[in-house]
Design an enzyme around this catalytic site. Structure first.
Site, PDB file in Angstrom:
ATOM      1  N   PRO A  57      36.472  40.256  44.374  1.00  0.00           N
ATOM      2  CG  PRO A  57      38.722  40.602  44.835  1.00  0.00           C
ATOM      3  CD  PRO A  57      37.769  40.269  43.722  1.00  0.00           C
ATOM      4  CB  CYS A  58      33.344  42.246  48.758  1.00  0.00           C
ATOM      5  SG  CYS A  58      33.652  41.229  50.201  1.00  0.00           S
TER       6      CYS A  58
END
Length: 114
Positions: A57-58
């Protein structure tokens, strides 16, 4: 603005197949690890070559995500599990051994530190 198609109606068979194949898992948790292991075993048994596409997840890495997190009271980066989910991706790569992989993530991943 163009209205998005109702994909279930565009190709009901493909949609049904995708729904049956998709997983909704929280990586890093026991049940998810077992489900991923089972999927890897099935893939390796049925296919000689695979391609893995995905990424951690960024929110934990991206410049925007880091800026938002700094504004949260009590936020402690070392306690944010999302910082460590790249390890799950590496684990899958190690077990699956795909012919190719794509690890997508937002701007800031290489400059991110905890």
């Amino acid at each position: 603005m163009t209205k998005e198609p109702v994909w279930q109606e565009v190709d009901a068979h493909a949609w049904s197949h995708a729904e049956a194949e998709a997983r909704c898992l929280e990586l890093g948790k026991g049940d998810a690890s077992r489900a991923v292991d089972s999927a890897i075993i099935t893939l390796r048994r049925n296919f000689d070559d695979t391609i893995l596409i995905g990424g951690p997840p960024c929110q934990a890495y991206s410049l925007v995500g880091r800026a938002r997190s700094k504004g949260k009271a009590g936020y402690v980066p070392e306690q944010d599990e999302r910082h460590y989910l790249f390890r799950e991706y590496i684990s899958v790569l190690d077990r699956l051994r795909p012919a190719a992989f794509v690890m997508e993530n937002g701007k800031g991943m290489l400059s991110s530190t905890i």
